[in-house]
Motif scaffolding. Structure first.
Motif, PDB file in Angstrom:
ATOM      1  N   VAL A 264       1.020  -1.262   0.078  1.00  0.00           N
ATOM      2  CA  VAL A 264       0.050  -0.065   0.137  1.00  0.00           C
ATOM      3  C   VAL A 264       0.920   1.126  -0.017  1.00  0.00           C
ATOM      4  N   ARG A 265       0.757   2.085  -0.929  1.00  0.00           N
ATOM      5  CA  ARG A 265       1.392   3.480  -0.735  1.00  0.00           C
ATOM      6  C   ARG A 265       0.698   4.265  -0.016  1.00  0.00           C
TER       7      ARG A 265
ATOM      8  N   ASP B 114      -8.127   2.315   3.380  1.00  0.00           N
ATOM      9  CA  ASP B 114      -8.127   2.259   2.053  1.00  0.00           C
ATOM     10  C   ASP B 114      -8.738   3.690   1.278  1.00  0.00           C
ATOM     11  N   ASP B 115      -9.649   4.398   1.860  1.00  0.00           N
ATOM     12  CA  ASP B 115     -10.228   5.377   1.432  1.00  0.00           C
ATOM     13  C   ASP B 115      -9.605   6.816   1.851  1.00  0.00           C
TER      14      ASP B 115
ATOM     15  N   THR C  25      -3.400   4.469  -1.441  1.00  0.00           N
ATOM     16  CA  THR C  25      -3.472   3.585  -2.671  1.00  0.00           C
ATOM     17  C   THR C  25      -2.812   2.302  -2.296  1.00  0.00           C
TER      18      THR C  25
ATOM     19  N   GLY D 157      -1.764  -1.354  -3.822  1.00  0.00           N
ATOM     20  CA  GLY D 157      -1.153  -1.805  -4.724  1.00  0.00           C
ATOM     21  C   GLY D 157      -1.371  -3.255  -4.953  1.00  0.00           C
TER      22      GLY D 157
ATOM     23  N   SER E 177       2.729   1.188 -11.241  1.00  0.00           N
ATOM     24  CA  SER E 177       1.536   1.970 -10.884  1.00  0.00           C
ATOM     25  C   SER E 177       1.578   2.630  -9.481  1.00  0.00           C
ATOM     26  N   LEU E 178       2.053   2.119  -8.511  1.00  0.00           N
ATOM     27  CA  LEU E 178       2.163   2.892  -7.208  1.00  0.00           C
ATOM     28  C   LEU E 178       3.405   4.044  -7.326  1.00  0.00           C
TER      29      LEU E 178
ATOM     30  N   ASP F 120       1.649   6.455 -10.786  1.00  0.00           N
ATOM     31  CA  ASP F 120       0.380   6.870 -11.050  1.00  0.00           C
ATOM     32  C   ASP F 120      -0.314   7.347  -9.841  1.00  0.00           C
ATOM     33  N   THR F 121       0.336   7.354  -8.834  1.00  0.00           N
ATOM     34  CA  THR F 121      -0.437   8.134  -7.264  1.00  0.00           C
ATOM     35  C   THR F 121       0.647   8.975  -6.622  1.00  0.00           C
ATOM     36  N   ASN F 122       0.054   9.976  -5.856  1.00  0.00           N
ATOM     37  CA  ASN F 122       0.870  10.696  -5.327  1.00  0.00           C
ATOM     38  C   ASN F 122       1.984  11.492  -6.102  1.00  0.00           C
TER      39      ASN F 122
END
Length: 210
Positions: A63-64, A85-86, A91, A93, A111-112, A115-117
């Motif tokens: 998890v990021r 998670d929300d 995010t 992963g 992706s982590l 594509d996030t933060n």
């Protein structure tokens, strides 16, 4: 040194729930706006401590989390609780399976990573067991203080980050470790013991001009 990740049974306090935290600074990774048309991938490499225990495989999730200005070495179960998670900046992963005899594990976290933060200057990862309780205990992974530290491998040339040769890249690796206690004096756990991961420096193979 190793850090422990496990989903301990609620009925057994001596086998606590433990999560692993890893941080990597991203100063050497170009910003996302420079990587729009770049073929890129990222691998988290962990080295698993082989166990001879009679037990099956386990599945763990990465998890990021949002970056933190705090030293995660000082996180412990009273202070750090795994976020929902929300929650903003969280995010979920990929998941990966660990067998008792496994050694080196390469997990694709592209992706982590990208594509996030996108504004974060730090990659802050949590490794968590979301599966069945583990009365026989979880899995241990080597820390930065060991000869087999966690590694963040990044390829920006369209190749495979897992093919990077790491011998010439100093000061890489993160991950909490413990001294044999259930949650450890240098690991992160959701029970009230332990500290977390030292910061690590990623290896980056560039295909860009600075």
């Amino acid at each position: 040194d190793t850090f422990l990740v496990q989903n301990g049974p609620k009925a057994f306090e001596e086998i606590p729930v433990a999560v692993g935290l890893l941080t990597f600074p991203l100063d050497t990774v170009p910003s996302n706006d420079r990587l729009t048309n770049t073929k890129k991938n990222s691998i988290l490499r962990l080295t698993h401590e082989v166990t001879t225990a009679e037990r099956g495989s386990a599945t763990y999730t990465i998890v990021r989390l949002p970056e933190t200005i705090m030293e995660v070495e000082y996180f412990h179960g009273y202070f750090f609780k795994p976020p929902e998670d929300d929650e903003e900046g969280v995010t979920v992963g990929p998941s990966f399976t660990v067998n008792p005899e496994d050694t080196v594990l390469d997990i694709d976290i592209t992706s982590l990573m990208f594509d996030t933060n996108p504004e974060d200057k730090q990659l802050f990862l949590m490794i968590q067991d979301r599966g069945p309780e583990q009365p026989e205990g979880g899995d241990r992974f080597f820390t930065r203080e060991s000869d087999f530290p966690p590694q963040l491998l990044v390829d920006l040339q369209g190749g495979n980050a897992a093919d990077l040769v790491f011998d010439d890249i100093p000061n890489n690796g993160g991950g909490g470790g413990d001294d044999g206690n259930p949650a450890g004096s240098n690991s992160t756990a959701s029970e009230p013991e332990g500290k977390a991961a030292p910061t690590a420096v990623p290896a980056v193979r560039r295909g860009l001009r600075d």
